[in-house]
Write a protein that holds these residues in place. Structure first.
Motif, PDB file in Angstrom:
ATOM      1  N   UNK A  67       1.406   6.608   2.374  1.00  0.00           N
ATOM      2  CA  UNK A  67       1.465   8.073   2.386  1.00  0.00           C
ATOM      3  C   UNK A  67       0.248   8.698   1.728  1.00  0.00           C
ATOM      4  N   UNK A  68      -0.513   7.881   0.986  1.00  0.00           N
ATOM      5  CA  UNK A  68      -1.698   8.442   0.334  1.00  0.00           C
ATOM      6  C   UNK A  68      -2.954   8.338   1.209  1.00  0.00           C
TER       7      UNK A  68
ATOM      8  N   UNK B 225      -6.054   1.813  -8.299  1.00  0.00           N
ATOM      9  CA  UNK B 225      -4.709   1.765  -8.889  1.00  0.00           C
ATOM     10  C   UNK B 225      -3.761   2.733  -8.193  1.00  0.00           C
ATOM     11  N   UNK B 226      -4.306   3.744  -7.540  1.00  0.00           N
ATOM     12  CA  UNK B 226      -3.462   4.745  -6.909  1.00  0.00           C
ATOM     13  C   UNK B 226      -3.079   4.444  -5.474  1.00  0.00           C
TER      14      UNK B 226
ATOM     15  N   UNK C 181     -10.137   4.229  -8.432  1.00  0.00           N
ATOM     16  CA  UNK C 181      -9.077   4.844  -7.636  1.00  0.00           C
ATOM     17  C   UNK C 181      -8.119   3.817  -7.029  1.00  0.00           C
TER      18      UNK C 181
ATOM     19  N   UNK D 188      -2.566   1.020  -4.211  1.00  0.00           N
ATOM     20  CA  UNK D 188      -1.629  -0.092  -4.125  1.00  0.00           C
ATOM     21  C   UNK D 188      -0.242   0.393  -4.505  1.00  0.00           C
ATOM     22  N   UNK D 189       0.772  -0.308  -4.027  1.00  0.00           N
ATOM     23  CA  UNK D 189       2.149   0.101  -4.325  1.00  0.00           C
ATOM     24  C   UNK D 189       2.680  -0.524  -5.615  1.00  0.00           C
ATOM     25  N   UNK D 190       1.818  -1.226  -6.353  1.00  0.00           N
ATOM     26  CA  UNK D 190       2.235  -1.763  -7.654  1.00  0.00           C
ATOM     27  C   UNK D 190       2.303  -0.614  -8.657  1.00  0.00           C
ATOM     28  N   UNK D 191       2.894  -0.870  -9.826  1.00  0.00           N
ATOM     29  CA  UNK D 191       2.774   0.106 -10.905  1.00  0.00           C
ATOM     30  C   UNK D 191       1.285   0.293 -11.182  1.00  0.00           C
ATOM     31  N   UNK D 192       0.839   1.538 -11.251  1.00  0.00           N
ATOM     32  CA  UNK D 192      -0.594   1.781 -11.396  1.00  0.00           C
ATOM     33  C   UNK D 192      -0.909   2.811 -12.463  1.00  0.00           C
ATOM     34  N   UNK D 193      -1.895   2.473 -13.287  1.00  0.00           N
ATOM     35  CA  UNK D 193      -2.310   3.379 -14.355  1.00  0.00           C
ATOM     36  C   UNK D 193      -3.799   3.645 -14.245  1.00  0.00           C
TER      37      UNK D 193
ATOM     38  N   UNK E 278       0.838  -1.194   0.000  1.00  0.00           N
ATOM     39  CA  UNK E 278       0.000   0.000   0.000  1.00  0.00           C
ATOM     40  C   UNK E 278       0.876   1.248   0.000  1.00  0.00           C
ATOM     41  N   UNK E 279       0.405   2.280  -0.671  1.00  0.00           N
ATOM     42  CA  UNK E 279       1.071   3.583  -0.578  1.00  0.00           C
ATOM     43  C   UNK E 279       0.489   4.296   0.634  1.00  0.00           C
TER      44      UNK E 279
ATOM     45  N   UNK F  95       6.499  -6.486  -8.075  1.00  0.00           N
ATOM     46  CA  UNK F  95       6.996  -5.636  -9.155  1.00  0.00           C
ATOM     47  C   UNK F  95       6.350  -5.993 -10.492  1.00  0.00           C
TER      48      UNK F  95
END
Ligand code: SF4
Lengths: 383, 285
Positions: free
Chosen positions: B16-17, B62-63, B60, B65-70, B13-14, B47
């Motif tokens: 910080x968001x 995708x933003x 939302x 999770x800590x995976x690459x997100x689009x 998870x990010x 990764x």
């Protein structure tokens, strides 16, 4: 024509504009094409469906133009130089996602083979009415790069330039071709690849502390490869340097400013044109695309009559070469803009000349070429 | 001694968001959690996981999770994911988006990606309405219920049976769970991850803010209770019987599981081989 790995051999070819665009795309490194059938662009897709697999590239015929442009944005994120081709109606459908590519800063090339519009118009006949749409078609403030070929050789050369600019600036680039150039057959010289500069995107190297949208001094953020632990964040929402969404007007201001500036401040690296007999000219005929061919002939005809007229062919349409026009406007009395639309570049020339010269339009609304005699008639009328 | 308590999915998870934008009681958090757990239990390199989403509340994800997100445009995550996956066949490309995004504005892409058997996993979050925009009727809103654009009740917009749509269009894995059935959901994500081709997991979610509130379920827990009481697990269920009628029982389970069907990516690679072989042969002549 091809070597064993599918690359076109250097030499002379007899191609249509659409053939040249397709071959130039492969030459420039394009390895992903997605598109939807539409006249008069189909030969690009047809040729690439044959040629791309030979070079290990991917061709997909999508369910519509929206899917086409979105899938090339995805493929470009996946590291492949990507392209789509269409005509007016499909170009309209693509507009929202041109904005996505601008906002996500994804290098892609979009070919719009213009035909007579509006709406379905005359699908098989020439038009040049998408010029302003290429600039303003997506919503919100942004800058775009658009190039327009006037010969089949230019279709080849400008397609390579389109890929180079898209990679260099991380931005969509539009090729504003038209039915005239796309279906015309001419000689094309394919150069030795060693003599051609091919630009590839700047890649991020270190995932540690990587921020998806932190730009370098050239205002372009390095692009991270997907799947390597960069924790890429990319969104069409207004975002900060981390790529995180924000509703803060200051974040919007900083982001949009940079997106505009990366093109505006480096215009000189983008703008290409050809000036012909302008040194002593009282009148300059400005044109681009197919119309430029008739404009150039008309200038030669007028010169024979002793009229001091020059010719300016725009290869870069957007960003508009304001300074080139303004410098000319200081010297010449009149501009005539020849174009197959209602005067879409005429108004740009008016704007850029800042009242120093009179500006006239000659052309038609699409469905047929402009004839040299028509442009000559205009020169005689206003001289 | 003080030990900092770290949530087991923290690393996915990010943080910080946070806080996220989802309402309290929203089903999205549970789906989010189930997904991260599945990745962890499968021991997949995070990764190599890429999330592509569209627009809407679930978009939302995708933003966070800590995976690459689009985070793409409305309705378009599937063609974006297809392009990305074809370019990078080594990645696990996952689309997570809502019923409006995937079945209304993006409906065309959904059926065509299924037809092609594009190698992506689609997590279709069905909350029965457009949450982000204030609770309008959507392509899966059951008949009769109230939304902000069906103030008299939904008498005009019959819903898709998303399970049948996916199955009929060619998906190789189709399952449906609810946010009450998290263990099943996690297992199902794990199953889907180990397969190739177009895989769809419909997750019936809760939207107490927009949907529940207008349909006598204002309390988040009542929304969950509704799912618990009405979802019926069936072994090898028939996709055609997966309709959802408000107030009635509906089926959850694994509807479709087809192994060995050639994926779009594999077809593309096969095509490239054919073209290159022909090129070499024609050169010899
Ligand atoms: S509006 Fe509904 S779906 Fe959206 S975050 Fe709130 S509860 Fe969840």
């Amino acid at each position: 024509m091809m070597n064993l790995v599918g690359e076109v051999k250097p030499g002379m070819y007899f191609w249509s504009g659409n053939d040249a665009i397709a071959e130039a795309a492969i030459f420039a490194g394009c390895r992903f094409y997605a598109g939807y059938p539409i006249t008069p662009s189909n030969e690009i897709a047809e040729r690439l469906s044959w040629r791309l697999p030979q070079v290990g590239g991917i061709f997909v015929q999508m369910e519509d133009e929206i899917a086409s442009i979105v899938s090339i944005i995805g493929a470009s994120w996946g590291g492949l130089k990507s392209m789509t081709a269409t005509s007016g109606p499909g170009f309209s459908l693509m507009q929202e996602n041109i904005g996505l590519a601008v906002m996500m800063e994804v290098p892609i090339v979009i070919v719009d083979v213009q035909r007579a519009g509006p709406s379905t118009g005359i699908p098989t006949m020439i038009g040049m009415g998408d010029v302003q749409q290429a600039k303003w078609g997506s919503h919100g403030p942004y800058e775009i790069i658009a190039l327009s070929p006037s010969t089949v050789q230019e279709a080849f050369d400008l397609t390579i330039m389109a890929f180079n600019l898209s990679e260099k600036f991380r931005t969509p680039v539009i090729i504003l071709a038209d039915e005239g150039i796309s279906h015309m057959y001419e000689k094309v010289v394919v150069p030795d690849p060693r003599d051609v500069i091919i630009i590839n995107r700047k890649l991020a190297k270190d995932p540690n502390g990587y921020l998806s949208y932190k730009a370098d001094d050239d205002l372009v953020p390095p692009m991270a490869p997907v799947g390597e632990g960069f924790r890429i964040q990319s969104t069409g929402l207004t975002h900060d340097e981390r790529g995180y969404p924000s509703a803060d007007p200051e974040v919007q201001n900083v982001l949009v400013r940079r997106l505009l500036d990366k093109i505006r401040k480096r215009k000189h690296e983008i703008i290409d044109y050809r000036m012909y007999k302008c040194e002593d000219a009282d009148i300059v005929v400005v044109s681009y695309g197919s119309a430029a061919r008739s404009a150039k002939s008309a200038v030669d005809m007028a010169r024979k009559e002793g009229i001091k007229v020059g010719f300016l062919q725009l290869k870069t349409i957007w960003p508009f070469p304001d300074e080139v026009i303004f410098e000319l406007a200081k010297k010449v009395k009149k501009f005539i803009v020849a174009e197959i639309n209602e005067g879409q570049i005429t108004r740009e020339v008016e704007r850029a000349s800042k009242g120093r010269s009179e500006v006239f339009w000659v052309g038609n609304y699409g469905g047929r070429w402009i004839f040299p005699e028509e442009v000559l008639g205009k020169i005689l009328e206003v001289k | 001694m003080i030990t900092a308590l770290v949530h087991p999915i923290e690393k996915f998870v990010r943080s910080e968001r946070l806080p996220h934008i989802w309402c309290s009681g929203c089903g999205m958090g549970m789906i989010f959690n189930a997904f991260a757990k599945a990745i962890e239990e499968l021991n997949i390199d995070p990764k190599k996981v890429v999330i592509v989403s569209g627009i809407g509340c679930s978009g939302r994800a995708s933003g966070y999770w800590a995976y690459d997100g689009f985070h793409t445009t409305h309705g378009r995550p599937i063609p974006f994911a297809m392009g990305l996956k074809l370019a990078r066949p080594d990645l696990h490309v996952v689309v997570i988006s809502g019923d409006g995004d995937l079945l209304a504005i993006g409906g065309n892409h959904f059926i065509h990606a299924a037809r092609r058997n594009v190698d992506i996993l689609v997590i279709l979050v069905n909350n029965f309405n457009y949450g982000m925009t204030g609770g309008q009727v959507g392509p899966t809103t059951p008949e009769g219920v109230r939304t902000t654009t069906t103030p008299y009740g939904n008498y005009t917009e019959p819903p898709f049976n998303a399970v049948w749509l996916a199955a009929a269009s060619g998906a190789v894995y189709v399952a449906r769970w609810t946010v009450y059935h998290l263990r099943n959901l996690t297992e199902s994500i794990k199953t889907a991850f180990q397969m190739k081709g177009f895989r769809v997991i419909e997750v019936i979610s809760t939207c107490p803010t927009d949907f529940g509130r207008r349909n006598a379920l204002p309390d988040p827990l009542d929304n969950l209770r509704y799912l618990k009481e009405n979802a019926v697990y069936v072994k090898n269920p028939d996709p055609r019987e997966a309709d959802i009628v408000w107030g009635k029982k509906f089926i959850i389970g694994e509807f479709v599981k087809i192994e060995g069907k050639e994926s779009f990516d594999d077809r593309i690679r096969r095509l490239i081989e054919i073209a290159q072989k022909e090129l070499r042969r024609s050169d010899l002549q």
